[in-house]
Write an enzyme that holds these catalytic residues in place. Structure first.
Site, short mmCIF file in Angstrom:
data_model
loop_
_atom_site.label_atom_id
_atom_site.label_comp_id
_atom_site.label_asym_id
_atom_site.label_seq_id
_atom_site.Cartn_x
_atom_site.Cartn_y
_atom_site.Cartn_z
N ALA A 1 71.33 5.00 20.37
CA ALA A 1 70.88 5.10 18.94
C ALA A 1 69.48 5.01 18.72
O ALA A 1 68.86 5.50 17.94
CB ALA A 1 71.43 3.97 18.12
N GLU B 1 71.83 24.20 -1.61
CA GLU B 1 72.46 25.07 -0.52
C GLU B 1 73.87 24.63 -0.38
O GLU B 1 74.62 24.98 0.26
CB GLU B 1 71.68 24.96 0.75
CG GLU B 1 71.52 23.84 1.46
CD GLU B 1 70.83 24.13 2.65
OE1 GLU B 1 69.79 24.33 2.72
OE2 GLU B 1 71.47 23.54 3.62
N CYS C 1 65.98 24.45 1.26
CA CYS C 1 65.73 22.94 0.61
C CYS C 1 64.50 23.02 -0.14
O CYS C 1 64.13 22.14 -0.84
CB CYS C 1 65.12 22.12 1.90
SG CYS C 1 66.43 21.67 3.10
N HIS D 1 58.09 18.16 2.57
CA HIS D 1 59.70 18.07 2.78
C HIS D 1 60.02 17.20 3.89
O HIS D 1 59.09 17.22 4.83
CB HIS D 1 59.81 19.58 2.91
CG HIS D 1 61.35 19.66 3.31
ND1 HIS D 1 62.39 19.05 2.71
CD2 HIS D 1 61.96 20.35 4.49
CE1 HIS D 1 63.61 19.05 3.15
NE2 HIS D 1 63.32 20.07 4.47
N LYS E 1 59.90 12.30 11.16
CA LYS E 1 58.60 12.75 12.08
C LYS E 1 57.76 13.94 11.50
O LYS E 1 56.46 13.79 11.30
CB LYS E 1 59.14 13.13 13.47
CG LYS E 1 59.86 12.12 13.98
CD LYS E 1 58.70 11.07 14.69
CE LYS E 1 59.26 9.82 15.36
NZ LYS E 1 58.63 9.23 16.04
N SER F 1 64.09 26.69 4.58
CA SER F 1 64.24 27.38 5.71
C SER F 1 64.40 28.95 5.53
O SER F 1 65.03 29.29 4.28
CB SER F 1 65.45 27.17 6.61
OG SER F 1 65.10 25.62 7.17
#
Ligand code: ZN
Lengths: 131, 351
Positions: free
Chosen positions: B35, B86, B118, B240, B245, B302
């Protein structure tokens, strides 16, 4: 099922009730006649606030086949702030619900006619923020 | 500058986040993964999970009702509804029709479901802006909402979440003026889902550099070039958020600071809400923004494309009831285990 649901969609999607202007009583589901004022009824549509209080409830363990995934679920008798008393599913944990609990209306799925069928939506209730 | 849209902008907004959360630990335990490595690599600590009776339509309706209630407008004045997602409940039958009925908008409105991975929600904002600008409608409602799924065991399972945001666009009572918008679009197969398949496929590492970063950075640079604005001209920036990260790295590549992106970085605690992702972050910024603040919003879809917006908050924002805010909704949660999660997301099939 489909045409019957569709005709009442407006009142299921939103808490649109009726009010008798003669006596001030509110009705949900909507009525086009006030049983108290009878011929003196003066009915108009009214948007209810969606807030109410739990009068009593039961936890449903033995469900119809279509709701098997949802069990156990809570069904409550709710008095809306405007007066009408309705029965509705209360979307919360069974251990959360209690008499006198404040609740508010939300838009949720009622169910669907299998994987190929229509999806039914309507009003349910959730716990309201306690002040 | 190419063109500046004056006086058109956000009139009100609303958001919805389901109350259930699952922690990365609980997913990692099932798949025998570490994890801490997942959380460190992905930057997502927990994600929102919709209840069995919640879907893109119910999330859209709840977010839209909050937006309309805050604005105090007559819903009959809404002339267009665009729902970007979506995960529309039907392959054929628009979510926008369900939203219109639930909001009691009447029958006199333009409507369509939009699909661009998205970024379909921000595409809806652009459509509404253009229609307001053209005088076709008084108010338009643009919604970005999703209940997306990753296949069990796929890395996407740690991030694919549920939530949505709705924006009322108009030129009367504007709380945040949209000064400029532009889009950067290309044919890039980084992530897709074929008709009838339950889970998406993706190009693994290919989703980073040639997809997310190229489009987000190019759209942001295009916007700054066309407006003459620099990173230091913005009080806030939101990108977005497919994970914790990518948006941080995109900000750094463009010269934005940690302070500029912190308020809108909601992904760590709700996961990737797809069409709701950058818009929930944007709403979290509007929750605290003051008159005169300038915000950069860059979505990514995408396939691929990015929509960039320069938005300046007006004095009118102080008259809008912005409570409860996005961060309040993030903190109101109920944790569930993987078994309940699998049931809620219908990963268990009933016979
Ligand atoms: Zn009466």
């Amino acid at each position: 099922m489909l045409p019957r649901f569709w005709r009442k969609i407006r009142y299921r999607y939103d808490l649109i009730g009726t009010r008798c202007n003669t006596c001030g009583r509110n009705y949900y589901p909507p009525r086009n006649f006030c049983p108290v004022c009878r011929r003196r009824s003066s009915i108009e549509e009214v948007q209810l606030s969606g807030y109410g209080t739990v009068l009593s409830y039961s936890i449903v363990h033995d469900t119809p086949v279509g709701l098997k995934m949802e069990k156990p679920y809570v069904v409550a008798l709710i008095q809306l702030d405007e007066g009408p008393i309705i029965t509705s599913q209360l979307a919360c944990e069974p251990e959360e619900v209690h008499d006198g609990m404040r609740v508010k209306a939300v838009f949720r799925k009622y169910g669907e006619d299998g994987e190929d069928g229509i999806i039914y939506y309507g009003t349910k209730f959730i716990p309201a923020e306690e002040a | 500058m190419k063109e500046v849209f004056e006086l058109v902008g956000i009139v009100s907004y609303g958001t919805y986040i389901p109350r259930y959360r699952i922690k990365a630990e609980d997913i990692a335990r099932i798949w025998g993964e570490n994890a801490d490595v997942i959380k460190g690599g992905l930057g997502v600590l927990e994600k929102s999970v919709p209840d069995l009776d919640e879907d893109t339509a119910t999330i859209s309706v709840e977010a839209a009702r909050e937006a309309v209630r805050r604005a105090g407008i007559n819903p009959k004045n809404i002339g267009a509804i665009f729902v970007g997602s979506e995960s529309h409940p039907y392959a054929v039958k628009p979510t926008a029709t369900i939203v219109g009925e639930a909001l009691d908008v009447g029958n006199d409105f333009f409507a369509a479901d939009l699909e661009f991975a998205c970024k379909a929600g921000t595409a809806g904002i652009q459509n509404c802006m253009a229609m307001v600008e053209a005088g076709m409608i008084k108010y338009g409602l643009a919604i970005g909402s999703d209940t997306s799924q990753g296949a069990p065991g796929d890395p996407l399972e740690y991030s694919a979440a549920a939530g949505g945001a709705a924006f009322l666009v108009g030129n009367d009572g504007v709380i945040a003026e949209i000064e400029h918008t532009c889009s950067f679009t290309s044919d890039t197969p980084d992530f897709w889902r074929r008709e009838g398949r339950p889970y998406p496929s993706h190009g693994g590492r290919f989703t980073g550099q040639p997809a997310y970063f190229r489009h987000v950075v190019s759209a942001a640079k295009m916007l700054m070039e066309e407006t003459g604005l620099k990173p230091e001209d913005f009080n806030y920036a939101v990108f977005h958020q497919p994970n914790g990260k990518f948006p941080v790295r995109a900000a750094r590549m463009l010269g934005f600071s940690k302070e500029q992106i912190e308020q809108g970085l909601v992904v760590r605690y709700v996961g990737n809400t797809y069409s709701g992702s950058s818009l929930l972050g944007f709403a979290a910024i509007l929750d605290v923004a003051k008159p005169g603040d300038r915000i950069l919003l860059v979505s990514f879809g995408s396939g691929a494309g990015s929509d960039a917006f320069s938005i300046t908050v007006t004095d009118a924002i102080e008259n809008l009831n912005r409570n409860p805010g996005v961060w309040d909704k993030i903190s109101k949660k109920v944790y569930i285990d993987y078994g309940t999660y699998a049931k809620f997301r219908r990963k268990i099939r009933m016979r």
